[in-house]
Structures are given as structure tokens and as C-alpha cells.
Scaffold this motif. Structure first.
Motif: not given
Length: 292
Positions: A95-96, A116-125
Motif C-alpha cells: 500500500d502507500a 509504497a510500503v515494502r518489506f526489507a529485501p531478502p539477503t543471502i544468509q
């Protein structure tokens, strides 16, 4: 359709700040938002769990006595979000959101820019381990989610091997071994609203319980004085090694029984190999390599 940043006349942003300007004949000011994240794919973003702070600055006259706030999204007012600060939640994903300032005195109401609202981007663990399995040994499961960090992730697989599947919501991949001997690279992608990250691992389906490789070669040659090492590639659960024998032209080299071998000058012009014998799965000899 994903929401985009909402532009208004007079709005500008620099770095992690954005604002909108209200102007009348007698009064003007700017509304700013701080706390935006620099998403590598989408640019300035309101990130879930990261506090946003609204402020009103640059009043053309005396600052108002009070400023009331209301945060809104595409549906209208966000219930209870009446402070200058707001922390986007999971319910805001894609959403915004934007703040609206209600100054006292003669200043008009003004909305800030929407993001716009977003999750933090994924990373390689952690890197995913290569997989070695025996043909016909049944389906093998790989918990690929262990290689990634992030929230609300979904997973996808790509590769040339037959019999690959993955559970999108859990990252549990299945490798079928009934397709015969094959080997190839498998790509696993983890995605959320903040972006996508991908890493690869190699799957090898063999026709024997294990193979023996020799490490430490230079362009396929065992050089005099170098140290070479017997490396076991298991296609069944790892077995106990009973003995190791290094060989010159197929014949055992007396006394050389360790996993590593320093290539002796007397080996020049001969070929080198190594035999590994296991307790439960028999013996296997490596390919032969020239010594120079």
C-alpha cells in the motif's frame, strides 16, 4: 498493480527526506517525511517495521501553535495513526502511506508525499551446500530457506535437472533421483515485496556409492613436490574409510596411506591415482593423472 510514489506540486526529496509545500497568498510551509529506506530496486521506500517521522517546516510566517497529524493510506485514514511518527506494519505491504498536517492558525491542511510500503529485501544468509545423491535412492529434500534471511519470503527453483520441485511458501525443495545419472546447477530465488535474491548450488546424481577425486592438481597434472589430496564425493550417507592407497602406474606406493601425498621426484613420467576402501560400500579408484 503496485503503488507508486505519489507526486504533488511543489514536492521534493533529497536523500531520505521528502516533502510537500502548501502555498496560499498569506501562508506556506513544507511537509517532510524522514525514515525512508533506500531500497536497491525501488528507491526511497517506507519499510515495514521502520519508523517514519513527519515534520512541518519552512513556515512563511510565525510557526503555528499546534500541528495535528493523521497518517493515511489508499483506503483513507489509518485508525489510531495520529502522531507525527508511524511504523508501517505487515498490513501496509504494497500500500502507500503519507502524513497529513493540520496546523492551527491560518495555515492550510497539507498532505505529504505518499510512498509504497515494502518489506526489507531478502539477503543471502549462508551458501547452499552442493548435493550429491545416488541414482534411484528416492526423493531427496533440501531446506533451501536456510540459505536466506528475510520476512514473508516465497521461493522459486530454476535448473536443467529433471524432477525438481519446491514449496513456494517454505523453500523445501525436492530432488527426484529416478531420472538417472545427471549433474547441473540449480538456482533458488527468495522474494518478497522488497526484492529478490538468488543463489545456486550444484546437484550431482551418481551411479555408484561414491567417487574419488584428486585435489591439488595443476591443469590436470600432479607436479613434482606438490601436495595432492584424495577427496571422496559421497552419493550415499557418508561411510567409514577403511584404508587409502596411492598408486604409481596402478601399483601401490609403499607406505603412502594418508589422504595427502607429496609427489616424489621418482614419480616423474608416471601416472598417479588413489584407491579409497570403505567399510560398507567397497573400494573406488580415482582417474589417473600424469606426473610432471
Amino acid at each position: 498493480m503496485e503503488p507508486s510514489n505519489r507526486f504533488q506540486a511543489g514536492r521534493f526529496h533529497a536523500g531520505r527526506f521528502s516533502g510537500s509545500v502548501a502555498e496560499t497568498d498569506q501562508a506556506s510551509y513544507s511537509v517532510f517525511i524522514s525514515g525512508l529506506s533506500d531500497n536497491p530496486t525501488y528507491g526511497p521506500t517506507a519499510e515495514i517495521g521502520v519508523q517514519l517521522v513527519a515534520s512541518a517546516q519552512g513556515f512563511s510566517g510565525a510557526a503555528p501553535a499546534t500541528i495535528a497529524w493523521q497518517w493515511r493510506n489508499s483506503q483513507g485514514d489509518i485508525p489510531g495513526a495520529t502522531d507525527a511518527t508511524y511504523v508501517p506494519g505487515v498490513q501496509d505491504d504494497l500500500d502507500a502511506v503519507y502524513p497529513v498536517a493540520f496546523p492551527s492558525d491560518t495555515y492550510p491542511t497539507m498532505a505529504g508525499a505518499a510512498y509504497a510500503v515494502r518489506f526489507a529485501p531478502p539477503t543471502i544468509q549462508t551458501p547452499l551446500d552442493d548435493l550429491n545423491v545416488l541414482a534411484g535412492s528416492g526423493d531427496v529434500n533440501v531446506a533451501t530457506d536456510s540459505g536466506f534471511a528475510g520476512e514473508n519470503l516465497t521461493y522459486a527453483l530454476a535448473g536443467d535437472l529433471s524432477g525438481l520441485q519446491i514449496v513456494a511458501n517454505s523453500g523445501l525443495a525436492t530432488v527426484a533421483t529416478n531420472g538417472g545419472v545427471q549433474s547441473g546447477s540449480v538456482s533458488v530465488s527468495a522474494s518478497n515485496s522488497g526484492g529478490t535474491v538468488t543463489q545456486d548450488f550444484v546437484v550431482t546424481i551418481g551411479d555408484e556409492p561414491f567417487n574419488v577425486d584428486i585435489g591439488g592438481l595443476q591443469n590436470g597434472i600432479a607436479t613434482i613436490g606438490s601436495t595432492v589430496t584424495a577427496e571422496v564425493v559421497w552419493f550415499v550417507p557418508e561411510d567409514e574409510i577403511a584404508r587409502i592407497r596411492w598408486r604409481r602406474n596402478g601399483k601401490v606406493i609403499s607406505g603412502e596411506r594418508d589422504p595427502s601425498y607429496v609427489v616424489d621426484p621418482s614419480m616423474a613420467g608416471n601416472v598417479l591415482s588413489c584407491t579409497v576402501t570403505t567399510v560398507n560400500n567397497g573400494a573406488k579408484t580415482s582417474d589417473t593423472f600424469p606426473v610432471s
